[in-house]
Design a protein around this motif. Structure first.
Motif, PDB file in Angstrom:
ATOM      1  N   MET A   1       1.117  -1.322  -0.003  1.00 10.93           N
ATOM      2  CA  MET A   1      -0.016   0.123   0.183  1.00 10.93           C
ATOM      3  C   MET A   1       0.868   1.468  -0.065  1.00 10.93           C
ATOM      4  SD  MET A   1      -3.424  -0.487   0.147  1.00 10.93           S
ATOM      5  CE  MET A   1      -4.432  -1.680   0.183  1.00 10.93           C
ATOM      6  N   PRO A   2       0.443   2.148  -0.824  1.00 13.22           N
ATOM      7  CA  PRO A   2       1.424   3.616  -0.565  1.00 13.22           C
ATOM      8  C   PRO A   2       1.522   3.939   0.821  1.00 13.22           C
ATOM      9  CG  PRO A   2      -0.735   3.751  -2.130  1.00 13.22           C
ATOM     10  CD  PRO A   2      -0.780   2.617  -1.597  1.00 13.22           C
ATOM     11  N   ALA A   3       2.214   4.866   1.166  1.00 10.04           N
ATOM     12  CA  ALA A   3       2.591   5.528   2.234  1.00 10.04           C
ATOM     13  C   ALA A   3       1.412   6.630   2.689  1.00 10.04           C
ATOM     14  CB  ALA A   3       3.754   6.420   2.395  1.00 10.04           C
ATOM     15  N   ASP A   4       0.963   6.535   4.116  1.00 13.88           N
ATOM     16  CA  ASP A   4      -0.075   7.184   4.612  1.00 13.88           C
ATOM     17  C   ASP A   4       0.720   8.447   5.445  1.00 13.88           C
ATOM     18  OD1 ASP A   4      -2.459   8.159   5.580  1.00 13.88           O
ATOM     19  OD2 ASP A   4      -3.263   6.337   6.522  1.00 13.88           O
ATOM     20  N   TYR A   5       0.567   9.540   5.085  1.00 14.28           N
ATOM     21  CA  TYR A   5       1.300  10.658   5.541  1.00 14.28           C
ATOM     22  C   TYR A   5       0.515  11.577   6.387  1.00 14.28           C
ATOM     23  CZ  TYR A   5       5.562   9.592   2.773  1.00 14.28           C
ATOM     24  OH  TYR A   5       6.610   8.881   2.407  1.00 14.28           O
ATOM     25  N   HIS A   6      -0.775  11.577   6.105  1.00 13.55           N
ATOM     26  CA  HIS A   6      -1.756  12.439   6.540  1.00 13.55           C
ATOM     27  C   HIS A   6      -2.552  11.714   7.743  1.00 13.55           C
ATOM     28  CE1 HIS A   6      -4.824  16.018   6.105  1.00 13.55           C
ATOM     29  NE2 HIS A   6      -4.582  15.613   7.140  1.00 13.55           N
ATOM     30  N   THR A   7      -2.069  12.041   9.092  1.00 15.25           N
ATOM     31  CA  THR A   7      -2.663  11.205  10.166  1.00 15.25           C
ATOM     32  C   THR A   7      -2.642  12.017  11.484  1.00 15.25           C
ATOM     33  OG1 THR A   7      -0.715   9.996  11.102  1.00 15.25           O
ATOM     34  CG2 THR A   7      -2.173   8.860   9.204  1.00 15.25           C
ATOM     35  N   HIS A   8      -3.503  11.834  12.627  1.00 16.44           N
ATOM     36  CA  HIS A   8      -3.509  12.662  13.666  1.00 16.44           C
ATOM     37  C   HIS A   8      -3.379  11.983  15.089  1.00 16.44           C
ATOM     38  CE1 HIS A   8      -5.129  16.125  11.047  1.00 16.44           C
ATOM     39  NE2 HIS A   8      -5.198  15.258  10.365  1.00 16.44           N
ATOM     40  N   GLY A  35       3.201   8.401   8.424  1.00 16.32           N
ATOM     41  CA  GLY A  35       3.502   9.787   8.545  1.00 16.32           C
ATOM     42  C   GLY A  35       2.559  10.311   9.550  1.00 16.32           C
ATOM     43  N   ILE A  36       3.182  11.107  10.430  1.00 13.58           N
ATOM     44  CA  ILE A  36       2.287  11.591  11.674  1.00 13.58           C
ATOM     45  C   ILE A  36       2.299  13.484  11.375  1.00 13.58           C
ATOM     46  CG2 ILE A  36       2.046  12.150  14.021  1.00 13.58           C
ATOM     47  CD1 ILE A  36       3.744   9.760  14.366  1.00 13.58           C
ATOM     48  N   SER A  37       0.971  13.960  11.019  1.00 18.56           N
ATOM     49  CA  SER A  37       1.065  15.157  10.735  1.00 18.56           C
ATOM     50  C   SER A  37      -0.244  15.753  11.312  1.00 18.56           C
ATOM     51  CB  SER A  37       0.788  15.375   9.223  1.00 18.56           C
ATOM     52  OG  SER A  37      -0.355  14.377   8.854  1.00 18.56           O
ATOM     53  N   ASP A  38      -0.073  16.189  12.650  1.00 14.55           N
ATOM     54  CA  ASP A  38      -1.263  16.869  13.380  1.00 14.55           C
ATOM     55  C   ASP A  38      -1.668  17.926  13.353  1.00 14.55           C
ATOM     56  OD1 ASP A  38      -3.516  16.285  15.091  1.00 14.55           O
ATOM     57  OD2 ASP A  38      -2.520  15.726  16.889  1.00 14.55           O
ATOM     58  N   ILE A  75       8.727  -0.270  10.113  1.00 13.10           N
ATOM     59  CA  ILE A  75       8.071   0.582   9.110  1.00 13.10           C
ATOM     60  C   ILE A  75       8.601   1.705   9.395  1.00 13.10           C
ATOM     61  CG2 ILE A  75       6.093   1.111  10.553  1.00 13.10           C
ATOM     62  CD1 ILE A  75       4.425   1.606   8.327  1.00 13.10           C
ATOM     63  N   PRO A  76       8.900   2.685   8.410  1.00 10.11           N
ATOM     64  CA  PRO A  76       9.549   3.975   8.643  1.00 10.11           C
ATOM     65  C   PRO A  76       8.484   4.903   8.945  1.00 10.11           C
ATOM     66  CG  PRO A  76      10.184   3.163   6.326  1.00 10.11           C
ATOM     67  CD  PRO A  76       9.296   2.242   7.012  1.00 10.11           C
ATOM     68  N   VAL A  77       8.904   5.683  10.074  1.00 16.04           N
ATOM     69  CA  VAL A  77       7.731   6.709  10.427  1.00 16.04           C
ATOM     70  C   VAL A  77       8.158   8.101  10.092  1.00 16.04           C
ATOM     71  CG1 VAL A  77       6.863   7.691  12.516  1.00 16.04           C
ATOM     72  CG2 VAL A  77       7.123   5.252  12.177  1.00 16.04           C
ATOM     73  N   ARG A  78       7.395   8.838   9.581  1.00 13.77           N
ATOM     74  CA  ARG A  78       7.748  10.254   9.031  1.00 13.77           C
ATOM     75  C   ARG A  78       6.984  11.300  10.103  1.00 13.77           C
ATOM     76  NH1 ARG A  78      12.308   8.186   6.929  1.00 13.77           N
ATOM     77  NH2 ARG A  78      12.010   7.010   5.067  1.00 13.77           N
ATOM     78  N   VAL A  79       7.605  12.610  10.031  1.00 12.72           N
ATOM     79  CA  VAL A  79       6.848  13.304  11.062  1.00 12.72           C
ATOM     80  C   VAL A  79       6.672  14.844  10.298  1.00 12.72           C
ATOM     81  CG1 VAL A  79       9.357  14.228  12.009  1.00 12.72           C
ATOM     82  CG2 VAL A  79       7.012  14.723  13.088  1.00 12.72           C
ATOM     83  N   GLY A  80       5.440  15.415  10.451  1.00 13.44           N
ATOM     84  CA  GLY A  80       5.169  16.600   9.795  1.00 13.44           C
ATOM     85  C   GLY A  80       4.146  17.253  10.688  1.00 13.44           C
TER      86      GLY A  80
END
Length: 268
Positions: A1-8, A35-38, A75-80
């Motif tokens: 599955m594609p990356a999921d970068y927009h999560t809260h 990805g975590i992007s609150d 899994i890689p975890v990104r932050v935004g």
């Protein structure tokens, strides 16, 4: 599955779940990266009741570190951050960008600049302000704000492009007249757009953005991510299979990965 970068996270005051649960959900869904992007603070003072406060940024970083520790090498975890585009916000966004080594910043329009900063996607306005609004004018103001946000060059990803349709209010006539100038601005800026699956669970019952917008964006060479906008672990990667089919139908053959602002691509 594609990356999921927009999560809260629960710090936005309208999400729930522990970081470990979100990571477990991402792993179970098989997303490439998480990805975590609150919702970012918009200043030093209280602004509304659905975002973290500036004083809570250290808690946010702690939440992210818990997520990374639980993810380990699985899994890689990104932050935004998801940052609201508001009048004269450029200095504040620049301030936020300088305060951490973000992988990306997401820009969003949740407010209409009508003199009152109307938070148009709040359900409390259905049947009141929305019912009385000039829909053509509201859409015009919304898309102009989106163009201004793209023109700023401050964001890596631009969120849910046609969020303005959330409650089903659309002007009469063909809508490409709104889409085309926006896509020109996004293409010039080099920003990525997202196909946001949350719209299927809102009154509009449609992904953000409309398939016509997606097709025009693909023709304009605009990069794509697919996002769940998850506010609960159960929503991570929600409807991604359906989103992939829509992205392919629009002509996309790959989605974008982003690490410290640097892009790579993976096939759909």
């Amino acid at each position: 599955m594609p990356a999921d970068y927009h999560t809260h996270t629960p710090l936005c005051m309208h999400a729930e779940g522990e970081p470990e649960a979100f990571i477990d959900a991402a792993i179970a869904a098989g997303v490439t990266e998480y990805g975590i992007s609150d919702h970012a603070p918009v200043g030093k003072e209280f602004f509304d009741d659905w975002r973290m406060l500036d004083s809570q940024l250290p808690e946010y970083f702690d939440w992210v570190e818990r997520a990374k520790a639980h993810a380990g090498d699985k899994i890689p975890v990104r932050v935004g951050l998801e940052c609201d585009w508001l009048p004269d916000c450029e200095g504040w966004i620049t301030n936020l960008r300088d305060r951490h080594r973000w992988d990306y910043l997401i820009g969003s329009v949740h407010y209409i600049n009508d003199g009152s900063n109307w938070n148009f996607d709040n359900p409390k306005w259905v049947g009141s302000k929305w019912a009385e609004a000039d829909i053509e004018q509201v859409w015009t103001r919304y898309w102009q704000s989106y163009i201004d946000m793209a023109d700023s060059g401050l964001f890596d990803i631009l969120a849910h492009p046609d969020l303005i349709k959330k409650f089903g209010y659309r002007p009469d006539g063909e809508l490409n007249r709104f889409y085309e100038p926006v896509i020109d601005a996004i293409a010039t800026s080099g920003a990525i757009i997202e196909l946001n699956t949350a719209g299927w669970h809102k009154p509009c019952a449609e992904q953000y953005p409309h398939s016509d917008f997606l097709g025009l964006a693909r023709d304009g060479g605009v990069d794509l991510v697919i996002s769940s906008d998850a506010h609960h672990p159960d929503e991570v990667a929600r409807d991604f299979t359906k989103a992939i089919a829509i992205a392919k139908a629009a002509g996309y053959v790959e989605t974008t990965l982003i690490n410290q602002g640097q892009r790579s691509y993976e096939a759909l």
